[in-house]
Design an enzyme around this catalytic site. Structure first.
Site, PDB file in Angstrom:
ATOM      1  N   THR A  48      -7.914  10.609  -4.270  1.00 49.61           N
ATOM      2  CA  THR A  48      -7.893  11.056  -2.888  1.00 49.61           C
ATOM      3  C   THR A  48      -9.192  11.807  -2.677  1.00 49.61           C
ATOM      4  OG1 THR A  48      -5.493  11.411  -3.029  1.00 49.61           O
ATOM      5  CG2 THR A  48      -6.610  12.466  -1.212  1.00 49.61           C
ATOM      6  N   ARG A  90       4.022   1.822   0.690  1.00 52.73           N
ATOM      7  CA  ARG A  90       4.239   3.169   0.158  1.00 52.73           C
ATOM      8  C   ARG A  90       3.275   4.158   0.813  1.00 52.73           C
ATOM      9  NH1 ARG A  90       0.755   7.078  -2.674  1.00 52.73           N
ATOM     10  NH2 ARG A  90       2.117   8.415  -3.903  1.00 52.73           N
ATOM     11  N   VAL A  91       3.776   5.321   1.195  1.00 50.12           N
ATOM     12  CA  VAL A  91       2.953   6.389   1.758  1.00 50.12           C
ATOM     13  C   VAL A  91       3.122   7.628   0.896  1.00 50.12           C
ATOM     14  CG1 VAL A  91       2.540   7.872   3.759  1.00 50.12           C
ATOM     15  CG2 VAL A  91       3.148   5.470   4.098  1.00 50.12           C
ATOM     16  N   GLY A  92       2.025   8.227   0.515  1.00 50.05           N
ATOM     17  CA  GLY A  92       2.071   9.430  -0.301  1.00 50.05           C
ATOM     18  C   GLY A  92       2.002  10.695   0.522  1.00 50.05           C
ATOM     19  N   ASP A  93       1.520  11.748  -0.105  1.00 50.61           N
ATOM     20  CA  ASP A  93       1.522  13.071   0.532  1.00 50.61           C
ATOM     21  C   ASP A  93       0.335  13.315   1.447  1.00 50.61           C
ATOM     22  OD1 ASP A  93       0.020  13.063  -2.028  1.00 50.61           O
ATOM     23  OD2 ASP A  93      -0.486  15.100  -1.437  1.00 50.61           O
ATOM     24  N   THR A 127      -4.351  16.469  -4.085  1.00 49.83           N
ATOM     25  CA  THR A 127      -4.519  15.161  -4.695  1.00 49.83           C
ATOM     26  C   THR A 127      -3.605  15.107  -5.902  1.00 49.83           C
ATOM     27  OG1 THR A 127      -6.054  13.691  -5.873  1.00 49.83           O
ATOM     28  CG2 THR A 127      -6.583  16.051  -5.897  1.00 49.83           C
ATOM     29  N   GLY A 128      -2.613  14.254  -5.859  1.00 50.51           N
ATOM     30  CA  GLY A 128      -1.666  14.214  -6.964  1.00 50.51           C
ATOM     31  C   GLY A 128      -0.617  13.153  -6.779  1.00 50.51           C
ATOM     32  N   THR A 129       0.409  13.219  -7.606  1.00 54.97           N
ATOM     33  CA  THR A 129       1.521  12.295  -7.463  1.00 54.97           C
ATOM     34  C   THR A 129       2.229  12.644  -6.165  1.00 54.97           C
ATOM     35  OG1 THR A 129       1.769  12.345  -9.870  1.00 54.97           O
ATOM     36  CG2 THR A 129       3.541  11.323  -8.613  1.00 54.97           C
ATOM     37  N   GLY A 130       1.983  11.848  -5.148  1.00 54.94           N
ATOM     38  CA  GLY A 130       2.406  12.192  -3.798  1.00 54.94           C
ATOM     39  C   GLY A 130       3.879  12.497  -3.658  1.00 54.94           C
TER      40      GLY A 130
END
Length: 357
Positions: A221, A249-252, A272-275
């Protein structure tokens, strides 16, 4: 009557002068990240490392130049992220990773800490600069988030630059997808329409740098948080998501409060990470709430969430944050995070590995 008005006039004049002085002396500051993951010296060749450091410095300087000229925090964020969206080294825009369906599906968000206005987009495929589209949603619509083809249509209707999806293709990211799908035993989708033909016998131009393991950009990210001369803070984030992610899929990153948040009364955060974990913990907003309601220092709040709450949940990643005092922090529990920061009158600090300042 005149003698009664004179002291009041003097008091008002003094207050105006003090206000003007405060505004003039407020120092700007900015922090950015370019993703987190398994970023370690043993896996990084000198040429690639030098390229990342140079591009991080260029990006932070674009934000710094904007702020130094009196631009807003939002302007600085957009300038830096637009550059990173066009930089194939980063997982955003032209360097975005591919979903399992073989598509670049782009997400972005931006938030103004002075008024809590925000804009976000998800799963866009034709808009060259998703961060600009997120800002356009914030400023030219009554909504916060738009997704998919309607978001691209909104971009086009507002005169934003549109491109064919093949514009975002890079051989490096495509090969990364192929490797990941093979490892997972999943089918490899057809090469995207409009992509250059696969090179046979010699590497293509955008494979001048090694194909990274998906873990290197596992949480890829880009994000920026900034404080401007007016004393306002803002946050922005843009991403291509996870390599081989499920279609849709949508993350954070585009979710306000999870991967992006800004409020002048607390702080501005980009993650920035595992959403999925960042969403469950509302990481960005939680950090700001600890500052606002528990009186924690910015670094203490960031570490509490990233090093304890996120780690305890077995989530991974990191954040950058800034407040209206100009405190600039980052915290991450992955082996590395591409990052940079600079404040008015200072020199840019660039980092990649965990043992760097």
């Amino acid at each position: 009557m005149a003698t009664m008005r004179e002291p009041a006039f003097l008091i008002c004049s003094c207050l105006l002068a003090l206000t003007a002085t405060a505004q003039q002396t407020h120092k700007w500051a900015v922090v950015l990240h370019g993703g987190a993951g398994v970023i370690e010296r043993k896996n990084m060749d000198p040429k690639t490392e030098a390229a990342y450091r140079a591009d991080l410095e260029t990006a932070i300087q674009k934000a710094a130049d904007t702020l130094d000229k009196g631009g807003s925090a939002l302007d600085a964020i957009e300038a830096a992220i637009r550059y990173m969206e066009d930089d194939p080294l980063f997982n955003a825009g032209r360097g975005a990773v591919f979903s399992a369906a073989g598509k670049n599906e782009l997400d972005a968000a931006i938030m103004d800490g002075s008024n809590l206005k925000a804009g976000a987009v998800a799963d866009v495929t034709h808009t060259r600069h998703p961060i600009t589209l997120a800002r356009t949603v914030m400023e030219k619509s009554k909504h916060v988030m738009l997704i998919g083809s309607p978001a691209d249509e909104f971009a086009a209707s507002n005169g934003l630059e549109m491109v064919d999806p093949s514009f975002f293709f890079t051989e490096r990211r495509w090969q990364q997808l192929v490797e990941e799908l093979k490892k997972e035993g999943k089918p490899i989708p057809p090469r995207p329409a409009g992509a250059p033909p696969a090179a046979i016998g010699k590497p293509s131009a955008d494979l001048m740098f090694p194909v990274e393991s998906p873990d290197a950009h596992k949480f890829g990210t880009v994000g920026v948080v900034a404080l401007d001369k007016q004393g306002n803070i803002a946050a922005g984030t843009s991403t291509g998501g996870l390599t081989a992610k499920m279609w849709g899929r949508v993350g954070d990153s585009p979710i306000i409060g999870a991967g992006t948040y800004a409020d002048n009364s607390s702080c501005a955060v980009s993650g920035t990470g595992t959403g999925e974990y960042f969403i469950r913990l509302t990481v960005a907003r939680t950090i700001c709430a600890l500052v606002q309601y528990k009186g924690m220092g910015l670094q203490e709040a960031a570490d509490d969430v990233i090093q304890h709450q996120l780690t305890d949940l077995k989530g991974d990643g990191g954040i950058i944050a800034i407040d209206t005092k100009g405190d600039m922090v980052w915290s991450f529990n992955s082996p590395g995070m591409y990052r940079a920061r600079i404040s008015e009158g200072g020199k840019a600090e660039i980092g990649m590995y965990k043992d760097e300042k």
